[in-house]
Design a protein around this motif. Structure first.
Motif, PDB file in Angstrom:
ATOM      1  N   GLY A  61       0.688  -1.143  -0.074  1.00 52.20           N
ATOM      2  CA  GLY A  61       0.127  -0.003  -0.090  1.00 52.20           C
ATOM      3  C   GLY A  61       0.775   1.083  -0.101  1.00 52.20           C
ATOM      4  N   LEU A  62       1.956   1.308  -0.221  1.00 53.21           N
ATOM      5  CA  LEU A  62       2.881   2.394  -0.268  1.00 53.21           C
ATOM      6  C   LEU A  62       3.392   2.969  -1.625  1.00 53.21           C
ATOM      7  CD1 LEU A  62       5.274   0.738   2.576  1.00 53.21           C
ATOM      8  CD2 LEU A  62       3.700   2.814   2.761  1.00 53.21           C
ATOM      9  N   ALA A  63       2.710   2.503  -2.725  1.00 53.29           N
ATOM     10  CA  ALA A  63       2.890   3.139  -3.970  1.00 53.29           C
ATOM     11  C   ALA A  63       2.993   4.534  -4.249  1.00 53.29           C
ATOM     12  CB  ALA A  63       2.298   2.245  -5.292  1.00 53.29           C
ATOM     13  N   PRO A  64       1.763   4.973  -3.422  1.00 57.98           N
ATOM     14  CA  PRO A  64       1.649   6.557  -3.650  1.00 57.98           C
ATOM     15  C   PRO A  64       2.735   7.234  -2.864  1.00 57.98           C
ATOM     16  CG  PRO A  64      -0.494   5.703  -3.257  1.00 57.98           C
ATOM     17  CD  PRO A  64       0.443   4.490  -3.162  1.00 57.98           C
ATOM     18  N   ALA A  65       3.090   6.880  -1.773  1.00 58.61           N
ATOM     19  CA  ALA A  65       4.170   7.404  -0.950  1.00 58.61           C
ATOM     20  C   ALA A  65       5.533   7.318  -1.571  1.00 58.61           C
ATOM     21  CB  ALA A  65       4.306   6.958   0.480  1.00 58.61           C
ATOM     22  N   TYR A  66       5.723   6.275  -2.040  1.00 51.77           N
ATOM     23  CA  TYR A  66       7.115   5.817  -2.847  1.00 51.77           C
ATOM     24  C   TYR A  66       7.033   6.928  -4.118  1.00 51.77           C
ATOM     25  CZ  TYR A  66       9.531   2.443  -0.145  1.00 51.77           C
ATOM     26  OH  TYR A  66      10.069   1.609   1.015  1.00 51.77           O
ATOM     27  N   MET A  67       6.013   6.973  -4.822  1.00 51.74           N
ATOM     28  CA  MET A  67       6.001   7.958  -5.942  1.00 51.74           C
ATOM     29  C   MET A  67       6.157   9.321  -5.557  1.00 51.74           C
ATOM     30  SD  MET A  67       6.107   5.949  -8.762  1.00 51.74           S
ATOM     31  CE  MET A  67       5.944   7.713  -9.592  1.00 51.74           C
ATOM     32  N   ARG A  68       5.484   9.618  -4.624  1.00 55.54           N
ATOM     33  CA  ARG A  68       5.692  11.012  -4.152  1.00 55.54           C
ATOM     34  C   ARG A  68       6.932  11.275  -3.869  1.00 55.54           C
ATOM     35  NH1 ARG A  68       2.252  10.814  -0.251  1.00 55.54           N
ATOM     36  NH2 ARG A  68       0.361  10.809  -1.668  1.00 55.54           N
ATOM     37  N   TRP A  69       7.836  10.421  -3.025  1.00 55.95           N
ATOM     38  CA  TRP A  69       9.116  10.666  -2.606  1.00 55.95           C
ATOM     39  C   TRP A  69      10.051  10.665  -4.019  1.00 55.95           C
ATOM     40  CZ3 TRP A  69      13.588   7.966  -3.408  1.00 55.95           C
ATOM     41  CH2 TRP A  69      14.714   8.308  -2.896  1.00 55.95           C
ATOM     42  N   ILE A  70       9.662   9.786  -4.780  1.00 52.16           N
ATOM     43  CA  ILE A  70      10.468   9.668  -6.188  1.00 52.16           C
ATOM     44  C   ILE A  70      10.462  10.707  -6.967  1.00 52.16           C
ATOM     45  CG2 ILE A  70      10.954   8.442  -8.246  1.00 52.16           C
ATOM     46  CD1 ILE A  70       9.831   5.850  -6.908  1.00 52.16           C
ATOM     47  N   VAL A  71       9.332  11.296  -7.196  1.00 53.29           N
ATOM     48  CA  VAL A  71       8.777  12.529  -7.866  1.00 53.29           C
ATOM     49  C   VAL A  71       9.593  13.880  -7.300  1.00 53.29           C
ATOM     50  CG1 VAL A  71       7.051  14.238  -8.667  1.00 53.29           C
ATOM     51  CG2 VAL A  71       6.831  11.774  -9.025  1.00 53.29           C
ATOM     52  N   ARG A  72       9.391  14.017  -5.946  1.00 50.81           N
ATOM     53  CA  ARG A  72      10.023  15.157  -5.217  1.00 50.81           C
ATOM     54  C   ARG A  72      11.412  15.093  -5.349  1.00 50.81           C
ATOM     55  NH1 ARG A  72       6.956  18.795  -3.604  1.00 50.81           N
ATOM     56  NH2 ARG A  72       5.060  18.600  -3.205  1.00 50.81           N
ATOM     57  N   THR A  73      12.028  13.909  -5.043  1.00 47.47           N
ATOM     58  CA  THR A  73      13.561  14.078  -5.164  1.00 47.47           C
ATOM     59  C   THR A  73      14.127  13.919  -6.308  1.00 47.47           C
ATOM     60  OG1 THR A  73      13.535  12.145  -3.349  1.00 47.47           O
ATOM     61  CG2 THR A  73      15.325  12.200  -4.521  1.00 47.47           C
ATOM     62  N   ALA A  74      13.467  13.440  -7.629  1.00 41.32           N
ATOM     63  CA  ALA A  74      13.962  13.645  -8.638  1.00 41.32           C
ATOM     64  C   ALA A  74      14.044  15.125  -9.297  1.00 41.32           C
ATOM     65  CB  ALA A  74      13.063  12.952  -9.868  1.00 41.32           C
ATOM     66  N   THR A  75      12.588  15.826  -9.033  1.00 41.09           N
ATOM     67  CA  THR A  75      12.317  17.100  -9.397  1.00 41.09           C
ATOM     68  C   THR A  75      13.230  18.077  -8.508  1.00 41.09           C
ATOM     69  OG1 THR A  75      10.620  17.480  -8.007  1.00 41.09           O
ATOM     70  CG2 THR A  75      10.074  16.945 -10.292  1.00 41.09           C
ATOM     71  N   ARG A  76      13.704  17.982  -7.468  1.00 43.96           N
ATOM     72  CA  ARG A  76      14.651  18.765  -6.733  1.00 43.96           C
ATOM     73  C   ARG A  76      16.059  18.522  -7.477  1.00 43.96           C
ATOM     74  NH1 ARG A  76      12.305  17.043  -1.058  1.00 43.96           N
ATOM     75  NH2 ARG A  76      10.551  18.271  -1.095  1.00 43.96           N
ATOM     76  N   GLN A  77      16.533  17.468  -7.758  1.00 49.51           N
ATOM     77  CA  GLN A  77      17.682  17.167  -8.225  1.00 49.51           C
ATOM     78  C   GLN A  77      17.933  17.777  -9.658  1.00 49.51           C
ATOM     79  OE1 GLN A  77      20.694  15.415  -7.124  1.00 49.51           O
ATOM     80  NE2 GLN A  77      21.282  16.839  -8.755  1.00 49.51           N
ATOM     81  N   LEU A  78      16.595  17.722 -10.477  1.00 51.58           N
ATOM     82  CA  LEU A  78      16.578  18.450 -11.813  1.00 51.58           C
ATOM     83  C   LEU A  78      16.835  19.803 -11.612  1.00 51.58           C
ATOM     84  CD1 LEU A  78      16.543  18.586 -14.511  1.00 51.58           C
ATOM     85  CD2 LEU A  78      14.249  18.315 -14.527  1.00 51.58           C
ATOM     86  N   ALA A  79      16.321  20.576 -10.798  1.00 52.00           N
ATOM     87  CA  ALA A  79      16.101  21.899 -10.217  1.00 52.00           C
ATOM     88  C   ALA A  79      17.574  22.218  -9.874  1.00 52.00           C
ATOM     89  CB  ALA A  79      15.200  22.278  -9.171  1.00 52.00           C
ATOM     90  N   ALA A  80      18.229  21.479  -9.059  1.00 52.91           N
ATOM     91  CA  ALA A  80      19.669  21.509  -8.547  1.00 52.91           C
ATOM     92  C   ALA A  80      20.654  21.812  -9.951  1.00 52.91           C
ATOM     93  CB  ALA A  80      19.953  20.665  -7.663  1.00 52.91           C
ATOM     94  N   TRP A  81      20.513  20.814 -10.597  1.00 52.76           N
ATOM     95  CA  TRP A  81      21.508  20.735 -11.849  1.00 52.76           C
ATOM     96  C   TRP A  81      21.285  22.160 -12.646  1.00 52.76           C
ATOM     97  CZ3 TRP A  81      19.734  15.132 -12.654  1.00 52.76           C
ATOM     98  CH2 TRP A  81      20.591  14.332 -12.121  1.00 52.76           C
ATOM     99  N   ARG A  82      19.945  22.190 -13.040  1.00 60.71           N
ATOM    100  CA  ARG A  82      19.630  23.625 -13.680  1.00 60.71           C
ATOM    101  C   ARG A  82      20.100  24.881 -12.827  1.00 60.71           C
ATOM    102  NH1 ARG A  82      15.695  22.681 -17.973  1.00 60.71           N
ATOM    103  NH2 ARG A  82      14.954  24.801 -17.439  1.00 60.71           N
ATOM    104  N   ALA A  83      20.016  24.957 -11.606  1.00 61.79           N
ATOM    105  CA  ALA A  83      20.595  26.089 -11.010  1.00 61.79           C
ATOM    106  C   ALA A  83      22.021  26.158 -11.010  1.00 61.79           C
ATOM    107  CB  ALA A  83      20.222  26.129  -9.309  1.00 61.79           C
ATOM    108  N   ASP A  84      22.795  25.015 -11.228  1.00 57.12           N
ATOM    109  CA  ASP A  84      24.343  25.123 -11.528  1.00 57.12           C
ATOM    110  C   ASP A  84      24.597  25.087 -12.868  1.00 57.12           C
ATOM    111  OD1 ASP A  84      24.550  24.672  -8.835  1.00 57.12           O
ATOM    112  OD2 ASP A  84      24.952  22.478  -8.866  1.00 57.12           O
ATOM    113  N   SER A  85      23.498  25.553 -13.826  1.00 57.31           N
ATOM    114  CA  SER A  85      23.798  25.727 -15.031  1.00 57.31           C
ATOM    115  C   SER A  85      24.331  24.403 -15.927  1.00 57.31           C
ATOM    116  CB  SER A  85      24.844  26.729 -15.573  1.00 57.31           C
ATOM    117  OG  SER A  85      24.387  28.100 -14.916  1.00 57.31           O
TER     118      SER A  85
END
Length: 192
Positions: A61-85
């Motif tokens: 029953g943890l797919a929604p919680a795991y997906m939320r964590w995955i999506v948040r972690t991945a988008t934060r990483q992408l934003a960090a890369w973009r902030a570093d050009s």
């Protein structure tokens, strides 16, 4: 097999992490994006590849919680890369069929907004078996209509046919190299 308490502990104790694999345009050599892959830094078993535990997440029953964590972690990483050009293009995350729906759409839109990203930079990747169910297929269409990219992984490893792709809601179709190499006939493979 891992049960819900252990899988929840992994999430709560920040034992999970993502690795990223580059997706490159073979013609230009430029990055198209990165695909995320979940790993578990298990306190007793060491680092676990996804295979030993990902199939245990939906029954727990943890797919929604795991997906939320995955999506948040991945988008934060992408934003960090973009902030570093560092332009890596889009970021792709694999989704469990059970997680495809309105909650995932809302999670992706919120994570993209919070990270200052266009939702079109996020790609939800689905396995072929998920598309056999009409409700899941409709959910993939809704994800795409929300401005989030949709990819089909492992096309050719099941009963899906090329004609089926005409009405499919995918921005990207990934064909495994083994599908192309199976026939052993280079000319036929080149045509595919």
């Amino acid at each position: 097999m891992f049960g819900a308490p252990e899988l929840q502990r992994a999430l709560d104790n920040e034992e999970l992490f993502l690795l990223y694999q580059a997706l490159v345009d073979m013609r230009t050599g430029l990055p198209l994006g990165v695909e995320s892959a979940i790993r578990w830094r298990h306190p007793e078993r060491g680092v676990l590849h996804a295979v030993p535990f990902v199939n245990d997440v939906p029954p727990a029953g943890l797919a929604p919680a795991y997906m939320r964590w995955i999506v948040r972690t991945a988008t934060r990483q992408l934003a960090a890369w973009r902030a570093d050009s560092v332009d890596v293009g889009r970021i792709s995350v694999n989704a469990w069929p059970v997680s495809l729906g309105r909650e995932l759409i809302d999670d992706v839109l919120a994570a993209a907004r919070d990270a200052g990203l266009d939702p079109a930079l996020v790609e939800i990747e689905s396995q072929p078996e998920a598309t056999y169910d009409p409700a899941t297929f409709a959910a993939l269409r809704q994800i795409r209509e929300a401005g989030i990219r949709v990819a089909l992984d492992d096309f050719g490893e099941g009963d899906l046919r090329f004609a089926w792709l005409r009405d499919a809601p995918f921005d990207v179709v990934k064909i495994p190299v083994m599908f192309v190499l199976k026939s052993g006939q280079p000319f036929d493979d080149a045509v595919i």
